[in-house]
Design an enzyme around this catalytic site. Sequence first.
Site, PDB file in Angstrom:
ATOM      1  N   THR A   1       0.794  -1.260  -0.082  1.00 17.98           N
ATOM      2  CA  THR A   1       0.041   0.030   0.111  1.00 17.98           C
ATOM      3  C   THR A   1       0.960   1.298   0.205  1.00 17.98           C
ATOM      4  O   THR A   1       2.070   1.260   0.177  1.00 17.98           O
ATOM      5  CB  THR A   1      -0.838   0.006   1.536  1.00 17.98           C
TER       6      THR A   1
ATOM      7  N   GLU B   1      -3.316  -4.189  -2.134  1.00 14.71           N
ATOM      8  CA  GLU B   1      -3.205  -4.992  -1.011  1.00 14.71           C
ATOM      9  C   GLU B   1      -1.950  -5.546  -0.855  1.00 14.71           C
ATOM     10  O   GLU B   1      -1.060  -4.836  -0.386  1.00 14.71           O
ATOM     11  CB  GLU B   1      -4.353  -6.339  -1.281  1.00 14.71           C
TER      12      GLU B   1
ATOM     13  N   ASP C   1      -8.538  -9.438   1.993  1.00 15.15           N
ATOM     14  CA  ASP C   1      -9.002  -8.689   3.314  1.00 15.15           C
ATOM     15  C   ASP C   1     -10.422  -9.193   3.784  1.00 15.15           C
ATOM     16  O   ASP C   1     -10.739  -8.584   4.940  1.00 15.15           O
ATOM     17  CB  ASP C   1      -9.023  -7.257   2.888  1.00 15.15           C
TER      18      ASP C   1
ATOM     19  N   SER D   1     -10.911  -2.795   5.582  1.00 15.36           N
ATOM     20  CA  SER D   1      -9.591  -2.383   5.428  1.00 15.36           C
ATOM     21  C   SER D   1      -9.101  -1.696   6.781  1.00 15.36           C
ATOM     22  O   SER D   1     -10.013  -1.471   7.727  1.00 15.36           O
ATOM     23  CB  SER D   1      -9.502  -1.219   4.284  1.00 15.36           C
TER      24      SER D   1
ATOM     25  N   GLY E   1       0.943  -0.420   5.627  1.00 18.77           N
ATOM     26  CA  GLY E   1       1.278  -1.242   6.805  1.00 18.77           C
ATOM     27  C   GLY E   1       0.518  -2.406   7.201  1.00 18.77           C
ATOM     28  O   GLY E   1       0.313  -2.750   8.546  1.00 18.77           O
ATOM     29  N   GLY E   2      -0.612  -2.573   6.309  1.00 24.05           N
ATOM     30  CA  GLY E   2      -1.676  -3.698   6.691  1.00 24.05           C
ATOM     31  C   GLY E   2      -2.601  -3.151   7.800  1.00 24.05           C
ATOM     32  O   GLY E   2      -2.529  -2.242   8.210  1.00 24.05           O
TER      33      GLY E   2
END
Length: 580
Positions: A401, A421, A441, A465, A486-487
């Site tokens: 991302t 993603e 996700d 998200s 950073g997820g």
Amino acid sequence: MPLFPIRSLLTATALATLTLPLAAQEAVQPENTNAIAANTSVQADRFMVAAANPIAAQIGYEVLDRGGTAADAAVAVQFALNLVEPQSSGIGGGAFLVYWDASTQALTTFDGREKAPMAATPEYWFGEDGTPVGWFDAVVGGRSVGVPGTLKLLETLHDRHGRSDWADLIEPTKALARGGFQVSERMSASIAGAKDRKLDAFPAARSYFFDKTGAPLKTGTLLRNPKFADALELIQRYGSKPFYEGRIAEDIVEAVQTPFNPGILTMADMAAYEVIERPAVCANYRDFEVCGMGPPSSGALTVGQILEILSRFDLPKMGPGVESAHLFAEAAKLAYADRGLYMADSDFVDMPEGLLNDAYLTGRAALINPSQAGGKASAGTPPWQEAMLRSPDTQLERPGTSHFSIVDAQGNIVSMTTTIETGFGSRVMTNGFLLNNELTDFSRAPEADGKPIANRVEGGKRPRSSMAPTIVLKDGQPVLAIGSPGGSRIINYVAKSVIAILDWEMDPQAALDMGHFVNRNGGTDIEAGSDAEELSAGLEAMGHEINVRDLNSGLHAIMITADGLIGAADPRREGVAMGD
Ligand code: GLY
């Protein structure tokens, strides 16, 4: 005169992790820190852009310098990132954008999140044995591809808030795609890292990201992308129509029919895609309102819960250190517990209305022992009219991302987090761009203990998200634009940086440089090789289970002050802030 930051590469911290086996997936982030750069805050009077790649930032800078708006610059920066940082974001993915309109003095958000195909069911991620497939098995191939939203978001933004000619904004990237650009160190390292993660198993990606011998492209390689240039030409002329209804849509639908993990995306899914404008979700934090993206992102609600819980403690007086890191980790545990149980696409599932309720969060804060770690937190019972039993979701989004922040000369602001993603998304490429794997996700399991999981797959739903593009207001005026990749750690990175800048009055660059401490309702992650390692012993003594590891944020921040703009770029990536 443009003001440029001084950058120099100091230490290579994480190249070693790029070769770890797949079994170590959770330990490895698909996009790793490839170097720590020494950045300095950048000051400007009129406008500024902070983005993850210098070429993209320069293109945005030039738009702003010609009198373009923040919306115009966002369009130009996103197309450029698609080309020069293709592993992270692009028109094959989705995005969220928080927008401050200086003329109406109003904040709004745009949801360009990917959507599941209409035919998708809660059992979407079941394998032949009737149980959910493993995460990485779900990532690669066409099945993980959701209907992309980024292009429609850019078009919507430009229609509403743009001033420059649409085609002109795309032209610099088209020219670079035709003429070639130099592969950056980060892009090269990312390709090398993804080689063992099936990037070279897909023909289009193999021929683009690897040389004729099958070796990953090296830093400095001149790379041309004529297919992307052709697609951009269509988009310059006809806007998003060819992408959602025409030739590019047909190519996407065909491309997802991969031999391994074919997808079920249809032309009707593509044509039905809509960007949704949603009200910003704002949390009160001391004298500030911290505003961002509501569902389907869990970003603003979870950042908001962390901050509102922490507002019950005197963090400004405490300053950075073990005591405040402990409280931060405990507040994050509580917020992530609620996130796991309740947060998902609220167009599909009911969510509690009181997740930021003052009395509720006072009760949650009271659960924190200031001197002892409390173990794994359970979700609370926020005010909610319609109770529906759910099971917690343990899904952890991986990072792939990018985030950029832009302020124009009129004072309009864009804070946009954009994604395909995981690094290189689904690995499926068409027309020179990668397609997302955003459908991973969603929770791969639809239920647990006989109860539905809020973030289960449903036809037309948007996956939850963690992206948290943020604009902070004080007395109704913007003071900070910030966000990060950073997820699911994004939430921690953003909340901690907001505290560092607002409570600890750190210079934005110093705040971004500060070592990370992260908790997602488990052990406390400490950033390897950073000043945060000094917290480990103290936190361990308080009962935290410490994991020292690479933590690859990509924060890009702009502070808006009475004396001008101050920009900062995350030293863990290759970005810059540029302004005038
Ligand atoms: N795919 C990362 C996120 O949306 O949080």
